[in-house]
Design an enzyme around this catalytic site. Structure first.
Site, PDB file in Angstrom:
ATOM      1  N   ALA B 145       3.984  -0.573 -17.093  1.00 39.71           N
ATOM      2  CA  ALA B 145       3.732   0.677 -16.491  1.00 39.71           C
ATOM      3  C   ALA B 145       3.451   0.419 -15.039  1.00 39.71           C
ATOM      4  CB  ALA B 145       2.535   1.277 -17.180  1.00 39.71           C
ATOM      5  N   GLU B 146       4.112   1.304 -14.216  1.00 44.10           N
ATOM      6  CA  GLU B 146       3.787   1.383 -12.838  1.00 44.10           C
ATOM      7  C   GLU B 146       4.233  -0.244 -12.333  1.00 44.10           C
ATOM      8  OE1 GLU B 146       3.725   3.908 -12.088  1.00 44.10           O
ATOM      9  OE2 GLU B 146       2.100   5.246 -13.093  1.00 44.10           O
ATOM     10  N   LEU B 147       5.031  -0.884 -13.153  1.00 46.89           N
ATOM     11  CA  LEU B 147       5.193  -2.455 -12.509  1.00 46.89           C
ATOM     12  C   LEU B 147       3.941  -3.145 -12.202  1.00 46.89           C
ATOM     13  CD1 LEU B 147       8.443  -2.171 -10.269  1.00 46.89           C
ATOM     14  CD2 LEU B 147       8.303  -2.581 -12.729  1.00 46.89           C
ATOM     15  N   SER B 346      -0.837   6.694 -17.043  1.00 43.34           N
ATOM     16  CA  SER B 346      -1.439   6.654 -15.832  1.00 43.34           C
ATOM     17  C   SER B 346      -1.344   7.671 -14.777  1.00 43.34           C
ATOM     18  CB  SER B 346      -0.536   5.449 -15.317  1.00 43.34           C
ATOM     19  OG  SER B 346       0.828   5.699 -15.054  1.00 43.34           O
TER      20      SER B 346
END
Lengths: 418, 423
Positions: B145-147, B346
């Site tokens: 998630a979100e790199l 997130s």
């Protein structure tokens, strides 16, 4: 740049936010080295801070020529006004004001407050303005709030110098829309005569445009700021096991006290380690005490009556939440003062200061659920309190009168070069 | 030979409803279904469906030389199944061409990789299973998630059996190195790392229709020329975008879909090929190891976690949330477990950021925090009702260990019994 300002209140003798704002703004503007401010006040007390401006008491300016001995003049007004100034004013009386009742020096009596014969006092102030306009040297006239608009307008007619009126509030704010026609007429005439209008928030600016029919390009917003608190370190939060939520201000329709009581009731349904305080006095106080009793929360809801000076700061510092549910607030300086001492603030979206504060909770004044929710969150979630406290203080410390003063100066320059 | 690796991200959190404190303990439903449906339908109609159709056309017209990858979070897949099943069908169609790869990511698009390793692992497994159920395909590349990435997360990915991971090509990790190569983990040499070229990616996402941009208008011709002009030995150009770029962030009227359509033709002209992340790790050689001692992410200028964990509000919410991980794992309640996943997205934490809360449905960071904390308070009460907080986590862990070992033991014994019976 010489500015002739007409005001009504000046600290330490203040009755509302107008005095605080006048003081802050003039002090901020005085930081500009070429700025000379003459501030006219109906009735100075002698204990005002005059280090950065020249204060003129309207009650010591003669409007009717009366022959008296210099010794007598000195004896009466010597403490506050120089004899030379008095004589200079007296030599510049050009109009006949003998219809006004004056004392043996030819001066008018002013209460400097908000008496029943307020309209008469306002027009007397106008007479004083004419004498000052003839005797003083200035580049621009600046009138603070409607009480001084007629004086500024008259000074403009006499001197031909541009007039800036500063709208700290309108009658629409004070009356929830039910305006007094006399007051409205005075306000409108002042704004019409002005070369430029300064408002303390965009909210007020919109009122001035919509309700007083002023062209938008003539109206500019200069948000108020807050004076750095002296001895901030001496105001220390007392330790207590219960949380304190505070309302502070006049208990009147404009301030929306009933929404605070209802929100308190909501919070107390769910939790009981919170106390609520309503500080101040006003015409709705008894109604509020009734309402508190009716909601059955009187054991947790307290009234302190009118507070002043250090008491105010102490209460603000002791509080865990400061709340201002105003129905209509042109600016509202008190949340900024609360944030200075590190107290999180909840303000209504209908308050001018909401336009410049990011680290305060903003709700609609009527939205008691949202208000109760915010109170609950601040007293229950430590990060909420901590964040609002720290970020709020940093934010409010960056809002200075010096910056506001520069904006006013820009307006002066613009008006003078039109 | 240059290769372009396209990968598109689809993620939408469930919309949380306005949840006041007096509902804590009374109301256990946290979602605004109407809002969720409205948002997902908007995305589907303006972006997902037209873009899927375009990509399918491209694949057919380019004789299957065009390839790309998708990462669709678990909660988005659930929303699509519920509100727009036609999109799932359309993805199945894409999957059938064999030119599309699906990546695996934490199911709830959560920050679990930073706060709880066990939860991270669980969510990745859950998501892999979901992808397999829907598309009949076991994902092999991990997309956090979100790199979010660090050496530790890389190691974890490798332990979970993944051979490659996609990472934001921030300067903190790359230093002087170029994002246009394949790299590997400093200790786990078999874990390959792909780095996003954020300049080329953001050119499409943010600047495509920006008339004040010096390179406006961006044409496929110009764009591919930039790539072709890069040094000959640079062989992997990773262009990764949010899928909503097509049609929503960049309106269809800006010509964004025509731009996408023209890309493969321009690429053929310059002899550039397309590749999926997993193919890249098989076909290309790793140039060097890449070490990431600090955690990085995409999104903000700083390329760090500050958008999600930067302030006191976010810290408190996250700590309270992940403090009950062990307890929730013990729970058997289905609704509780589902809520646990859904409230981890997130996005909810980014809405609490003072600086980076774009797209937030809330007035302010405080508003977002209050609403979330009220929901979380109710959730915690429910967890507490199952496993009172008077029991220490260590105690619970021991309990958990016994249970899992018991299970293993039982299955072992059953096996033995089974083999014995056979004999």
């Amino acid at each position: 740049m010489k500015a002739l300002m007409f005001g009504w209140e000046f600290p330490p003798q203040i009755l509302g936010g107008l005095g605080t704002a006048s003081y802050g703004l003039t002090k901020g503007m005085a930081q500009q080295t070429d700025m000379e401010i003459t501030f006219v006040l109906p009735k100075p007390n002698g204990d005002e801070d005059q280090s950065f401006l020249r204060l003129v008491g309207a009650n010591h300016v003669p409007v009717v020529y009366k022959e008296t001995s210099n010794e007598y003049i000195e004896q009466i007004i010597g403490k506050l006004t120089r004899l030379d100034d008095y004589l200079h004013y007296r030599n510049n009386i050009r109009y006949d004001f003998s219809r006004i009742s004056t004392n043996e020096l030819g001066c008018i009596y002013f209460s400097g407050r908000y008496p029943d014969n307020l309209v008469e006092e306002i027009s007397n102030y106008e007479a004083v303005a004419s004498v000052l306009a003839h005797s003083l040297d200035f580049d621009i006239i600046h009138s603070h709030d409607w009480l001084t608009y007629p004086a500024g307008k008259f000074a403009k007619q006499i001197s031909g110098k541009p007039l800036v009126v500063h709208v700290h509030a309108t009658d629409f704010d004070r009356s929830r829309g039910n305006v007094n026609p006399t007051v409205y007429a005075i306000e409108k005439a002042g704004m019409d005569a002005a070369d430029h209008i300064i408002t303390v928030s965009n909210l007020t600016r919109q009122t001035v445009i919509d309700k007083y029919h002023q062209p938008p390009h003539k109206v500019t917003t200069v948000h108020n700021a807050v004076e750095p608190l002296e001895h901030a370190e001496t105001v220390i939060k007392a330790q207590r096991s219960e949380k304190l939520v505070t309302f502070l201000g006049r208990i009147t329709m404009q301030k929306g006290p009933e929404y605070f009581v209802e929100a308190a009731h909501r919070v107390l349904e769910k939790t009981n380690n919170v106390r609520f305080v309503m500080a101040g006095s006003g015409d709705m106080m008894h109604a509020m005490i009734d309402l508190v009793a009716k909601r059955n929360i009187a054991d947790r809801f307290h009234f302190t009556g009118f507070l002043k000076g250090k008491q105010v700061h102490q209460l603000l510092a002791d509080s865990d939440v400061y709340i201002m549910p105003s129905v209509s607030e042109p600016f509202g300086i008190s949340p900024l003062e609360a944030m200075q001492v590190g107290t999180p603030s909840i303000i209504s979206k209908q308050s001018g200061c909401a336009e410049i504060l990011a680290h305060a909770i903003k709700t609609d004044y009527w939205d008691i659920d949202a208000m109760a929710d915010a109170i609950y969150a601040i007293v229950h979630y430590p990060a909420m309190y901590k964040s609002l406290r720290n970020e709020g203080k940093a934010e409010v410390d960056s809002i200075t009168w010096e910056k506001a003063g520069l904006k006013v100066r820009k307006i002066y320059d613009m008006v003078l070069h039109q | 030979m240059k290769n372009i690796c396209f990968y598109f991200q689809l993620h939408l959190p469930y919309a949380l409803k306005r949840y006041r404190f007096f509902e804590i303990g009374n109301d256990h439903y946290y979602y605004d279904d109407f809002q969720t449906e409205e948002t997902i339908r908007l995305l589907v109609e303006k972006s997902y469906l037209p873009a899927n159709k375009t990509i399918l056309d491209i694949i057919h017209h380019s004789n299957k030389t065009f390839k790309c990858a998708f990462s669709i979070s678990g909660c988005t897949l659930e929303q699509l199944e519920q509100y727009a099943p036609e999109v799932i069908d359309s993805f199945r169609e894409l999957a059938a061409t064999g030119c599309v790869e699906f990546l695996v990511e934490p199911y709830a698009h959560s920050l679990a990789s930073v706060f709880n390793e066990l939860e991270f692992e669980r969510q990745v497994q859950l998501h892999a299973k979901k992808i397999e159920d829907l598309f009949g395909y076991r994902p092999t590349t991990l997309r956090n998630a979100e790199l979010i990435y660090s050496d530790e997360i890389g190691e974890k990915a490798y332990q979970m059996g993944y051979q490659s991971i996609v990472v934001e090509g921030g300067r903190d990790i790359l230093g002087w190195k170029s994002a246009h190569y394949l790299y590997h983990h400093p200790h786990k040499k078999n874990l390959k790392i792909l780095m996003r070229d954020y300049k080329l990616s953001d050119d499409i996402t943010f600047r495509f229709s920006d008339k004040s941009w010096t390179d406006y208008p961006l044409t496929a011709d110009k764009y591919i020329q930039w790539i072709a002009n890069a040094p000959a030995e640079e062989e992997l150009i990773n262009i990764w975008l949010g899928y909503e770029t097509f049609g929503l962030k960049q309106d269809a009227s800006s010509g964004i879909l025509d731009f996408l359509k023209a890309i493969p033709y321009q690429a053929i002209v310059h002899g550039i090929e397309f590749i999926t992340p997993t193919e890249a790790t098989q076909k290309l050689e790793s140039k060097d190891s890449l070490s990431a001692p600090y955690t990085s992410a995409w999104g903000s200028e700083e390329k760090d976690l500050s958008s999600w964990t930067g302030n006191d509000l976010q810290q408190e919410a996250l700590q309270k949330l992940y403090a009950v991980t062990e307890r929730v794992h013990l729970c058997k309640h289905k609704t509780l477990k589902r809520d646990w996943l859904m409230i981890q997205s997130s996005d909810y934490f980014r809405y609490m950021s003072h600086r980076n809360a774009y797209n937030s449905p809330y007035d302010s960071a405080y508003d977002a925090f209050v609403n979330y904390m009220n929901i979380l308070s109710d959730f915690l009460l429910r967890v507490d009702a199952e496993y009172p907080s008077s029991i220490e986590n260590e105690e619970l862990n021991a309990l958990l260990k016994t249970i899992t070992e018991q299970e293993k033991e039982i299955s072992n014994l059953t096996k033995q019994l089974y083999t014995k019976n056979k004999k």
